[in-house]
Scaffold this motif. Sequence first.
Motif, PDB file in Angstrom:
ATOM      1  N   PHE A 180      -3.810   8.164   2.625  1.00 43.35           N
ATOM      2  CA  PHE A 180      -4.157   6.854   2.080  1.00 43.35           C
ATOM      3  C   PHE A 180      -5.657   6.734   1.844  1.00 43.35           C
ATOM      4  O   PHE A 180      -6.093   6.108   0.875  1.00 43.35           O
ATOM      5  N   GLY A 186       1.393   5.866  -0.773  1.00 41.78           N
ATOM      6  CA  GLY A 186       2.359   5.060  -1.508  1.00 41.78           C
ATOM      7  C   GLY A 186       3.679   4.977  -0.776  1.00 41.78           C
ATOM      8  O   GLY A 186       3.802   5.416   0.369  1.00 41.78           O
ATOM      9  N   ARG A 187       4.656   4.384  -1.452  1.00 43.34           N
ATOM     10  CA  ARG A 187       5.959   4.182  -0.838  1.00 43.34           C
ATOM     11  C   ARG A 187       6.700   5.515  -0.649  1.00 43.34           C
ATOM     12  O   ARG A 187       6.512   6.464  -1.401  1.00 43.34           O
ATOM     13  N   GLY A 191      11.165   2.275  -0.499  1.00 47.58           N
ATOM     14  CA  GLY A 191      10.289   1.447   0.315  1.00 47.58           C
ATOM     15  C   GLY A 191      10.972   0.310   1.043  1.00 47.58           C
ATOM     16  O   GLY A 191      10.317  -0.450   1.763  1.00 47.58           O
ATOM     17  N   ALA A 231       7.494  -0.488   2.238  1.00 49.80           N
ATOM     18  CA  ALA A 231       6.697  -1.095   1.169  1.00 49.80           C
ATOM     19  C   ALA A 231       5.628  -2.033   1.748  1.00 49.80           C
ATOM     20  O   ALA A 231       4.482  -2.057   1.272  1.00 49.80           O
ATOM     21  N   THR A 234       2.917   0.081   3.265  1.00 50.05           N
ATOM     22  CA  THR A 234       2.096   0.685   2.218  1.00 50.05           C
ATOM     23  C   THR A 234       1.050  -0.299   1.705  1.00 50.05           C
ATOM     24  O   THR A 234      -0.124   0.046   1.511  1.00 50.05           O
ATOM     25  N   GLY A 238      -3.101   0.135   2.032  1.00 51.04           N
ATOM     26  CA  GLY A 238      -4.002   0.065   0.886  1.00 51.04           C
ATOM     27  C   GLY A 238      -5.043  -1.019   1.035  1.00 51.04           C
ATOM     28  O   GLY A 238      -6.226  -0.821   0.710  1.00 51.04           O
ATOM     29  N   PRO A 244      -6.231   2.383  -3.584  1.00 53.13           N
ATOM     30  CA  PRO A 244      -4.959   2.148  -4.272  1.00 53.13           C
ATOM     31  C   PRO A 244      -3.833   2.828  -3.513  1.00 53.13           C
ATOM     32  O   PRO A 244      -4.020   3.877  -2.901  1.00 53.13           O
ATOM     33  N   ALA A 245      -2.653   2.211  -3.542  1.00 55.02           N
ATOM     34  CA  ALA A 245      -1.488   2.779  -2.857  1.00 55.02           C
ATOM     35  C   ALA A 245      -0.292   2.637  -3.792  1.00 55.02           C
ATOM     36  O   ALA A 245       0.658   1.907  -3.520  1.00 55.02           O
ATOM     37  N   VAL A 246      -0.379   3.329  -4.915  1.00 53.35           N
ATOM     38  CA  VAL A 246       0.585   3.113  -6.002  1.00 53.35           C
ATOM     39  C   VAL A 246       1.570   4.260  -6.172  1.00 53.35           C
ATOM     40  O   VAL A 246       2.510   4.162  -6.969  1.00 53.35           O
ATOM     41  N   PHE A 247       1.364   5.333  -5.437  1.00 51.07           N
ATOM     42  CA  PHE A 247       2.246   6.477  -5.617  1.00 51.07           C
ATOM     43  C   PHE A 247       3.584   6.241  -4.914  1.00 51.07           C
ATOM     44  O   PHE A 247       3.694   5.433  -3.992  1.00 51.07           O
ATOM     45  N   THR A 248       4.592   6.961  -5.365  1.00 54.54           N
ATOM     46  CA  THR A 248       5.910   6.925  -4.740  1.00 54.54           C
ATOM     47  C   THR A 248       6.378   8.346  -4.506  1.00 54.54           C
ATOM     48  O   THR A 248       6.290   9.192  -5.406  1.00 54.54           O
TER      49      THR A 248
END
Length: 299
Positions: A180, A186-187, A191, A231, A234, A238, A244-248
């Motif tokens: 992170f 990310g999730r 999530g 979720a 996550t 972030g 940013p924490a946008v990945f999956t």
Amino acid sequence: MRIAITGSSGLIGSALLRSLRADGHEVVRLVRQRPTAPDEARWDPSGGRVDPAALDGLDGLVHLAGAGIGDRRWTARYKRRIRDSRVDGTATLAEAVAALPTPPRVLVCASGISYYGDTGDRPVDEEAPGGSGFLADVCREWEAAAAPARTAGVRTVFARTGMVVSGDGGAWGQRLMPLFRAGLGGRVGDGRQYWSFISLRDHVAALRRLLADDRFDGPVNVTGPRPVTNAELTAVMGRVLRRPAVFTAPAPALRLALGDFADELLASTRVVPARLLDAGFTFAHPGIEDAVRAAAARR
């Protein structure tokens, strides 16, 4: 008190060791290699041997040793190691304790909330039945291996532990936090699965309470009072780390990378610590943001 600990070099064991010694308690570290310090004593969990002199006169024994759950990709061979390291080690200690003329007053044995299997959205406490899956089966065998100590009259507590939030090490500090911090978090899957967590500080405080309080016997959920979805976790990671924490991480990719361990990460474990709460235990970090901020401050 005079306390012996297995797994004293791990994240939880080393923190418990520091906490006990800071308050003047004597701690014996059970180690698998040849002892090199006055506070060390030898034990051989796979060979079923432990130095009985190390257990003589103890007030308590805390058993934390076991192969890391998330240390590597799960193969059939590594799954066997996970199981054997827990079941064989517990059986070795329980049988040794049962044979002592004066056994320790209490055995606190680590276990896991995986005992309950996938609970979905349903919150469960210590009264819930066991679930299904590899780790649920391991937890059942793990706890059953302590039977000789219980039969001998030793108060035996199973600390069913959730995910430990720490910046000092473990899966959180060594894997999740760096990911992170790098902006790659990310999730996991969709999530929506619940992850039950506890801060390292609260975990150590709970273990010390289980050692000292004779009201505790049998299973105790060592988790925080407010489980969160992956979720939600996550988003907090972030926000706290300002990344940013946008990945999956999709389920198929997780299974390819982690083997059967991926199914454990995708499972939902919404576990609450009813027995700790009923006994008036106070959490320093009851919420996920409290726990993450405390862990981030350690780095």
